[in-house]
Design a protein around this motif. Structure first.
Motif, PDB file in Angstrom:
ATOM      1  N   ARG A   1      20.797 -79.918   6.658  1.00 39.56           N
ATOM      2  CA  ARG A   1      20.311 -79.649   5.297  1.00 39.56           C
ATOM      3  C   ARG A   1      19.029 -78.836   5.317  1.00 39.56           C
ATOM      4  O   ARG A   1      18.895 -77.860   4.575  1.00 39.56           O
ATOM      5  CB  ARG A   1      20.083 -80.976   4.562  1.00 39.56           C
ATOM      6  N   THR A   2      18.074 -79.218   6.169  1.00 39.02           N
ATOM      7  CA  THR A   2      16.760 -78.561   6.153  1.00 39.02           C
ATOM      8  C   THR A   2      16.697 -77.336   7.064  1.00 39.02           C
ATOM      9  O   THR A   2      15.770 -76.545   6.956  1.00 39.02           O
ATOM     10  CB  THR A   2      15.666 -79.551   6.589  1.00 39.02           C
ATOM     11  N   GLY A   3      17.654 -77.207   7.973  1.00 41.31           N
ATOM     12  CA  GLY A   3      17.649 -76.060   8.893  1.00 41.31           C
ATOM     13  C   GLY A   3      18.961 -75.303   8.854  1.00 41.31           C
ATOM     14  O   GLY A   3      19.584 -75.035   9.898  1.00 41.31           O
ATOM     15  N   LYS A   4      19.398 -74.967   7.649  1.00 42.03           N
ATOM     16  CA  LYS A   4      20.704 -74.318   7.477  1.00 42.03           C
ATOM     17  C   LYS A   4      20.817 -72.990   8.212  1.00 42.03           C
ATOM     18  O   LYS A   4      21.902 -72.565   8.602  1.00 42.03           O
ATOM     19  CB  LYS A   4      20.995 -74.112   5.988  1.00 42.03           C
TER      20      LYS A   4
ATOM     21  N   PHE B   1      12.541 -83.592   5.802  1.00 42.91           N
ATOM     22  CA  PHE B   1      12.036 -82.414   5.097  1.00 42.91           C
ATOM     23  C   PHE B   1      11.825 -81.278   6.105  1.00 42.91           C
ATOM     24  O   PHE B   1      11.897 -81.493   7.324  1.00 42.91           O
ATOM     25  CB  PHE B   1      10.730 -82.730   4.360  1.00 42.91           C
ATOM     26  N   GLU B   2      11.584 -80.099   5.606  1.00 42.00           N
ATOM     27  CA  GLU B   2      11.373 -78.940   6.478  1.00 42.00           C
ATOM     28  C   GLU B   2       9.947 -79.006   7.029  1.00 42.00           C
ATOM     29  O   GLU B   2       9.002 -78.543   6.405  1.00 42.00           O
ATOM     30  CB  GLU B   2      11.589 -77.638   5.713  1.00 42.00           C
ATOM     31  N   THR B   3       9.812 -79.571   8.177  1.00 44.03           N
ATOM     32  CA  THR B   3       8.493 -79.816   8.758  1.00 44.03           C
ATOM     33  C   THR B   3       7.912 -78.548   9.382  1.00 44.03           C
ATOM     34  O   THR B   3       8.622 -77.586   9.672  1.00 44.03           O
ATOM     35  CB  THR B   3       8.588 -80.901   9.851  1.00 44.03           C
ATOM     36  N   GLU B   4       6.611 -78.590   9.612  1.00 44.47           N
ATOM     37  CA  GLU B   4       5.946 -77.474  10.285  1.00 44.47           C
ATOM     38  C   GLU B   4       6.445 -77.336  11.720  1.00 44.47           C
ATOM     39  O   GLU B   4       6.488 -76.235  12.279  1.00 44.47           O
ATOM     40  CB  GLU B   4       4.427 -77.694  10.278  1.00 44.47           C
ATOM     41  N   TYR B   5       6.865 -78.464  12.308  1.00 43.66           N
ATOM     42  CA  TYR B   5       7.377 -78.439  13.677  1.00 43.66           C
ATOM     43  C   TYR B   5       8.724 -77.731  13.736  1.00 43.66           C
ATOM     44  O   TYR B   5       9.042 -77.054  14.718  1.00 43.66           O
ATOM     45  CB  TYR B   5       7.511 -79.867  14.208  1.00 43.66           C
TER      46      TYR B   5
END
Length: 544
Positions: free
Chosen positions: A390-393, A512-516
């Motif tokens: 979901r967050t890294g499509k 969630f879409e983290t900075e990492y």
């Protein structure tokens, strides 16, 4: 900047997986599983394989996406931030670094029952299942030998491990064949007119506490070595899944051979009274298979040592990965300028291995701790891989598993059930050890002035509450699993399954879409470019 060297091929990586899986687990696991579950221990191995395979499938997709050294301690940070990332990484490191001393203990414990007169001095190495001072000295020497085999280069490690692993596969095969043909008692499988004389709950307990989960734990090693693989998208899934399936065949056949080879007179008081110091060697002695006795005592050094050598390499990459996540001092992220080896990380793991060796001393005790810590670290994999869809499509996925939306939640539920089957109070004790790593996390958060702490903590809160709920259900659960029997047998597993699905959904929604993840995308893109250069074709997603 120093980089880990990419020299390992598919065969070498598969040998890393097999070298990690086939260790002391086969020397002791069949006996411990039969002692707990009787002939039904065969089903315990199959259940263990199913649990591990569902987890391994999730991590295979992650490993192919992020071919980094020590990847298993990084993935959850990409999907949920630093708080749960640290918890998962800490649990995984505790589980894996503990394997190094347990393999040394296994070698010494087998050696303590050598039957020859010239070896009488070895009988004082173990007392009541724990190493004596002399035994600790020999085990410590083995840890130092494992350390130096990995000290110079990955190339040397690969060659040594591949040779040892081939030997380790041959010896169980010889053992299976010899025991099946020399003295097989088919009546043992229904002795006292029951396949499961200790009840079917014992079959589940055997999965978690007899060393079965521990025996399969090595599937992680190819993933942790991903940063040194030539073609990760192809090699990682083949190595991970292939090594689990091959090991399952070996383990089930060993269990069948063990059950059938026990003298029925030893079962008069039940399977739970079956005690051996060196299980397969003791059977070989009883059947006058002297050639097999010699081979088994030799392999008692080779199989555990091969696994320990592998884990000495992979745990150093895990520490390297944790330092890159800024959980540890920078010194542990330094690579040797010539050999590309994280030597400071190796020294740390050696010190921790020696500490665990002197604290636990016995194979059974440490194997139980490893199994439960491993299960805790597995929990985050299915949640992470589905969250990243979901967050890294836009991430490059060399391997995209079909049916992962079903595989992932099943893996989460299976791991949760197995954690519960480990029995109270062991579950509570290991959960306490895992929580004990939090002061390190808070220390490094304070150093960066709690940057992003609230957001990261919220994203990982589900994991903390999940662990506390698991501890509570384990305490209140069925007496068959060590609980207070407030929650009756049957209902306890139903509640665990339902709670697991609730926490799985909560975990997905917390990501969630983290900075990492944004930083990891750079590594992911570099891999895409490199693989296009190898194949000379534009990227096409591979579905499996």
């Amino acid at each position: 900047m120093n980089k880990l060297q990419r020299r390992m091929g598919t065969f070498a990586l598969t040998m890393v997986g097999m070298g990690s899986i086939i260790g002391s687990g086969w020397l002791f696991g069949a006996w411990r599983a039969a002692q707990i579950a009787g002939p039904a221990a065969i089903f315990s191995w199959i259940i263990g394989m199913i649990v591990i395979l569902f987890i391994a499938l999730s991590y295979s997709e992650l490993g192919s996406m992020f071919p980094e050294a020590g990847g298993m301690v990084k993935y959850t940070q990409y999907s949920h931030g630093s708080f749960i990332g640290f918890l998962a990484g800490w649990a995984n490191w505790i589980a894996i670094v503990s394997v190094i001393p347990v393999e040394a203990i296994a070698s010494v414990q087998y050696m303590s029952s050598l039957p020859w007169k010239w070896a009488q001095w070895t009988h004082g190495l173990v007392l009541n299942g724990s190493l004596t001072g002399k035994g600790l000295g020999i085990a410590s020497l083995l840890l130092i030998i494992y350390f130096f085999i990995n000290f110079w280069t990955v190339s040397f490690f690969s060659k040594a491990n591949s040779f040892i692993t081939i030997f380790k596969i041959i010896i169980p095969g010889l053992t299976i064949g010899a025991l099946l043909f020399a003295g097989f008692h088919s009546g043992n499988f229904t002795y006292h007119h029951s396949v499961a004389p200790n009840g079917w709950a014992s079959v589940f307990t055997a999965v978690a506490t007899s060393g079965i989960i521990f025996a399969f734990n090595g599937f992680q090693s190819p993933i942790n070595m991903a940063g040194e693989v030539k073609n990760p998208s192809r090699s990682i899934p083949i190595a991970v899944i292939g090594s689990v399936l091959i090991a399952t065949v070996i383990y089930v056949l060993l269990q069948v051979a063990f059950i059938g080879s026990v003298d029925p007179s030893l079962l008069v008081h039940g399977w739970h009274q079956l005690n051996f110091n060196s299980p397969f060697a003791d059977l070989a002695i009883a059947l006058n298979l002297n050639w097999l006795v010699i081979i088994l005592y030799s392999d008692a050094f080779i199989s555990p040592s091969g696994t320990a050598i592998t884990y000495t390499a992979t745990t150093s990459r895990m520490i390297y990965g944790m330092q890159k996540n800024e959980y540890l001092p920078k010194v542990f992220g330094k690579l040797h300028p010539i050999y590309g080896i994280p030597r400071p990380a190796m020294f740390l793991n050696l010190a921790v291995s020696l500490l665990f060796l002197f604290i636990f001393r016995g194979w059974g005790t440490l194997a139980e701790v490893i199994s439960v810590a491993t299960l805790i670290s597995y929990i985050t994999g299915p949640v992470t891989v589905m969250t990243l869809r979901r967050t890294g499509k836009l991430l490059y996925r060399p391997l995209r598993l079909k049916g992962l939306s079903i595989i992932a939640p099943c893996g989460f539920v299976f791991a949760s059930l197995t954690l519960y089957w480990a029995r109270w109070p062991l579950t509570g004790e290991v959960l306490f050890i895992i929580m004990g790593g939090l002061p390190i996390y808070f220390y490094y958060q304070a150093k960066v002035k709690w940057k992003g702490f609230r957001k990261n903590f919220r994203a990982g809160l589900w994991m903390v509450i999940y662990l506390l709920c698991m501890m509570l259900v384990s305490y209140l659960g069925s007496e068959k699993f060590g609980g207070k029997n407030i929650i009756p047998y049957g209902w306890d597993m139903l509640i665990i399954s339902g709670l697991s699905l609730v926490f799985y959904v909560w975990g997905l929604k917390s990501g969630f879409e983290t900075e990492y993840l944004q930083e990891a995308c750079k590594v992911n893109e570099e891999m895409r470019v490199r693989e296009e250069e190898i194949t000379s074709e534009p990227y096409k997603e591979t579905a499996v």
